[in-house]
Design a protein around this motif. Structure first.
Motif, PDB file in Angstrom:
ATOM      1  N   PHE A  60       0.837  -1.203   0.000  1.00  0.00           N
ATOM      2  CA  PHE A  60       0.000   0.000   0.000  1.00  0.00           C
ATOM      3  C   PHE A  60       0.871   1.252   0.000  1.00  0.00           C
ATOM      4  O   PHE A  60       0.590   2.225  -0.718  1.00  0.00           O
ATOM      5  CB  PHE A  60      -0.931  -0.032   1.208  1.00  0.00           C
ATOM      6  CG  PHE A  60      -1.816   1.171   1.336  1.00  0.00           C
ATOM      7  CD1 PHE A  60      -2.592   1.601   0.276  1.00  0.00           C
ATOM      8  CD2 PHE A  60      -1.883   1.878   2.522  1.00  0.00           C
ATOM      9  CE1 PHE A  60      -3.412   2.717   0.393  1.00  0.00           C
ATOM     10  CE2 PHE A  60      -2.687   2.990   2.656  1.00  0.00           C
ATOM     11  CZ  PHE A  60      -3.460   3.409   1.588  1.00  0.00           C
ATOM     12  N   LYS A  61       1.952   1.262   0.795  1.00  0.00           N
ATOM     13  CA  LYS A  61       2.856   2.414   0.823  1.00  0.00           C
ATOM     14  C   LYS A  61       3.503   2.620  -0.553  1.00  0.00           C
ATOM     15  O   LYS A  61       3.640   3.752  -1.030  1.00  0.00           O
ATOM     16  CB  LYS A  61       3.935   2.214   1.884  1.00  0.00           C
ATOM     17  CG  LYS A  61       3.414   2.174   3.313  1.00  0.00           C
ATOM     18  CD  LYS A  61       2.802   3.488   3.718  1.00  0.00           C
ATOM     19  CE  LYS A  61       2.358   3.475   5.177  1.00  0.00           C
ATOM     20  NZ  LYS A  61       1.690   4.736   5.569  1.00  0.00           N
ATOM     21  N   ARG A  62       3.904   1.531  -1.188  1.00  0.00           N
ATOM     22  CA  ARG A  62       4.492   1.634  -2.534  1.00  0.00           C
ATOM     23  C   ARG A  62       3.475   2.197  -3.529  1.00  0.00           C
ATOM     24  O   ARG A  62       3.802   3.055  -4.357  1.00  0.00           O
ATOM     25  CB  ARG A  62       4.953   0.259  -2.999  1.00  0.00           C
ATOM     26  CG  ARG A  62       6.174  -0.284  -2.265  1.00  0.00           C
ATOM     27  CD  ARG A  62       6.416  -1.732  -2.662  1.00  0.00           C
ATOM     28  NE  ARG A  62       7.609  -2.284  -2.028  1.00  0.00           N
ATOM     29  CZ  ARG A  62       7.896  -3.582  -1.986  1.00  0.00           C
ATOM     30  NH1 ARG A  62       7.066  -4.464  -2.543  1.00  0.00           N
ATOM     31  NH2 ARG A  62       9.002  -3.997  -1.394  1.00  0.00           N
ATOM     32  N   GLN A  93       0.919   4.084  -2.875  1.00  0.00           N
ATOM     33  CA  GLN A  93       0.687   5.501  -2.581  1.00  0.00           C
ATOM     34  C   GLN A  93       1.770   6.376  -3.211  1.00  0.00           C
ATOM     35  O   GLN A  93       1.471   7.436  -3.779  1.00  0.00           O
ATOM     36  CB  GLN A  93       0.647   5.720  -1.068  1.00  0.00           C
ATOM     37  CG  GLN A  93      -0.629   5.250  -0.401  1.00  0.00           C
ATOM     38  CD  GLN A  93      -0.629   5.543   1.091  1.00  0.00           C
ATOM     39  OE1 GLN A  93       0.321   5.211   1.804  1.00  0.00           O
ATOM     40  NE2 GLN A  93      -1.689   6.172   1.560  1.00  0.00           N
ATOM     41  N   ARG A  94       3.026   5.915  -3.100  1.00  0.00           N
ATOM     42  CA  ARG A  94       4.113   6.695  -3.688  1.00  0.00           C
ATOM     43  C   ARG A  94       3.981   6.748  -5.205  1.00  0.00           C
ATOM     44  O   ARG A  94       4.200   7.793  -5.836  1.00  0.00           O
ATOM     45  CB  ARG A  94       5.463   6.103  -3.291  1.00  0.00           C
ATOM     46  CG  ARG A  94       5.811   6.293  -1.822  1.00  0.00           C
ATOM     47  CD  ARG A  94       7.270   5.970  -1.546  1.00  0.00           C
ATOM     48  NE  ARG A  94       7.589   4.570  -1.743  1.00  0.00           N
ATOM     49  CZ  ARG A  94       7.492   3.647  -0.791  1.00  0.00           C
ATOM     50  NH1 ARG A  94       7.070   3.985   0.425  1.00  0.00           N
ATOM     51  NH2 ARG A  94       7.813   2.389  -1.032  1.00  0.00           N
ATOM     52  N   ALA A  99       1.176   6.426  -6.968  1.00  0.00           N
ATOM     53  CA  ALA A  99       0.017   7.250  -7.315  1.00  0.00           C
ATOM     54  C   ALA A  99       0.363   8.736  -7.235  1.00  0.00           C
ATOM     55  O   ALA A  99      -0.053   9.534  -8.097  1.00  0.00           O
ATOM     56  CB  ALA A  99      -1.142   6.923  -6.381  1.00  0.00           C
ATOM     57  N   LYS A 100       1.156   9.101  -6.231  1.00  0.00           N
ATOM     58  CA  LYS A 100       1.552  10.504  -6.081  1.00  0.00           C
ATOM     59  C   LYS A 100       2.480  10.919  -7.220  1.00  0.00           C
ATOM     60  O   LYS A 100       2.400  12.039  -7.743  1.00  0.00           O
ATOM     61  CB  LYS A 100       2.240  10.697  -4.734  1.00  0.00           C
ATOM     62  CG  LYS A 100       2.615  12.135  -4.426  1.00  0.00           C
ATOM     63  CD  LYS A 100       3.200  12.254  -3.028  1.00  0.00           C
ATOM     64  CE  LYS A 100       3.552  13.703  -2.711  1.00  0.00           C
ATOM     65  NZ  LYS A 100       4.130  13.836  -1.345  1.00  0.00           N
TER      66      LYS A 100
END
Length: 435
Positions: free
Chosen positions: A345-347, A349-350, A352-353
């Motif tokens: 999920f953290k990956r 999010q990065r 997507a940003k």
């Protein structure tokens, strides 16, 4: 050296509490802080070099912060100027600074001791900076709170932070022996009761001596047992402040014990927090978080059990509902662990940003109008349920992302082992289709 009792203006012959009578008269008599005061400890080095830096003494109550500050003043031939941040304001600080400047003009230095220094606000803390920098005072602040969070960075940069430890069993035993020597008689306790008394003190030397003084009022002709001691003395609640350091320390210990698959340690910290008065619903919410973050798809039942335990507590309340939370604690601690979804999920999010507002590929867009169909929406889409094995191998990332990232990498733990095998097969289908 003037005692705190005498400094308060009371007659030296008046009755004095045992803790005051046993207050160390030299730094060598201080109990439990040898890591600072002996050998190559920082205070020992300063003394050997004939210097004293400004200090922040950080530690729990009753471990000698005030005593060390007072003895350092005497040892360094400095005037001891005490202040309490609880009872002092800006006017008191200004007066203390003026007295220190007057002494300096007369060739005498000042050790300004500020108890509970974290209670001063940021502006008040800034007021110490000029007098510390110019050497008007040597500041020694005492705090029970983490200086990193409670003190200005500018003030911290001008002081050395020293951590005092809670007294261990040997230190508390030494205090009991000193008390017995002072009173001229042994404590009326059997061996188990002495151990229980140490436990009640919880590493606080001052509180230990207050308890000891009370024990000396017991009938000297009978040995008190541990059970009787618990009845005769009102044991104070475990040291725990729900919005301070201890709160975060204990929840960290609980979380890491569960993550580390140790159900016994996890139950201990869970019980410690309940004993300290923590809101069980806060613990319930944290258990849900742990189930999602640290158990994940290695054991999907973990999240269900954590949620059900929280709902059970909401229905039953304390103390019955606490057992359901304990059930969740043990289940999560003994479950297979995976943070693969958390990391994925953290990956994502990065990514997507970084990629902004890229459109999905046209073939997976719905085409409810003729115009959309003309634009290629939905063209070439394959219904996965109709494909062999239920996976078509189509590309679902934006066309502008030629390198297809892999966010989720399942572990081989628990149920994620089977998930990893399925994903490997499905990724091969996609790779074969692209090649």
């Amino acid at each position: 050296m003037t005692s705190l009792f005498e400094a308060a203006g009371l007659d030296a012959e008046a009755p004095r509490p045992l803790a005051d009578r046993l207050r160390p008269q030299t730094l060598d008599e201080v109990v439990g802080q040898d890591h600072l005061l002996a050998g190559k400890g920082p205070i020992a080095r300063m003394r050997s070099q004939g210097r004293l830096a400004s200090l922040i003494l950080w530690g729990p109550p009753g471990v000698g912060k005030t005593t060390i500050a007072r003895l350092l003043a005497e040892d360094s031939d400095l005037e001891f100027e005490p202040l309490s941040a609880v009872f002092s304001g800006v006017a008191d600080l200004k007066k203390a600074f003026e007295r220190a400047r007057a002494r300096r003009q007369q060739g005498r230095g000042t050790l300004l001791f500020v108890d509970e220094i974290h209670r001063f606000n940021r502006a008040q803390q800034d007021g110490f900076l000029p007098v510390v920098e110019e050497g008007t005072v040597t500041l020694v602040g005492a705090t029970t709170e983490n200086p990193s969070f409670e003190l200005n960075a500018a003030l911290l940069s001008r002081c050395q932070v020293l951590v005092l430890k809670r007294l261990d069993d040997d230190g508390l035993d030494l205090l009991m022996q000193r008390a017995e020597a002072e009173m001229g008689r042994p404590l009326p306790l059997d061996a188990a009761a002495r151990i229980a008394l140490r436990s009640m003190a919880d590493g606080d030397g001052r509180y230990m001596l207050n308890l000891v003084e009370e024990v000396f009022t017991f009938d000297q002709d009978f040995k008190v047992s541990a059970d009787d001691l618990a009845t005769l003395l009102n044991k104070r609640a475990t040291a725990y402040d729900k919005d301070r350091d201890e709160h975060y320390n204990l929840i960290s210990a609980l979380h890491k014990s569960i993550r580390g698959s140790d159900p016994d340690a996890a139950l201990y910290w869970f019980a410690r927090m309940l004993e300290g008065g923590e809101d069980p619903l806060f613990l319930a919410r944290r258990l849900v978080r742990m189930a999602s973050e640290d158990i994940g798809l290695a054991d999907p039942t973990g999240l269900m059990i954590a949620n059900e335990a929280a709902r059970t507590y909401e229905r039953l309340g304390s103390p019955e509902g606490e057992l359901a939370l304990a059930h969740a604690v043990v289940h999560l601690a003994t479950a297979a662990k995976s943070n693969a979804v958390y990391v994925a999920f953290k990956r994502a999010q990065r990514a997507a940003k970084a990629t902004g507002s890229l459109m999905p590929p046209a073939h997976i867009l719905n085409a409810p109008t003729a115009l959309m169909k003309d634009q290629g929406y939905g063209k070439g889409y394959e219904y996965d349920h109709d494909a062999v094995g239920g996976v078509s191998g189509q590309d679902y990332f934006p066309d502008e992302m030629p390198d297809r990232p892999v966010f989720y990498e399942p572990t081989g733990n628990g149920r994620e082992a089977a998930i990893g095998e399925r994903l490997a097969r499905w990724r091969k289908v996609r790779d074969d289709r692209r090649s």
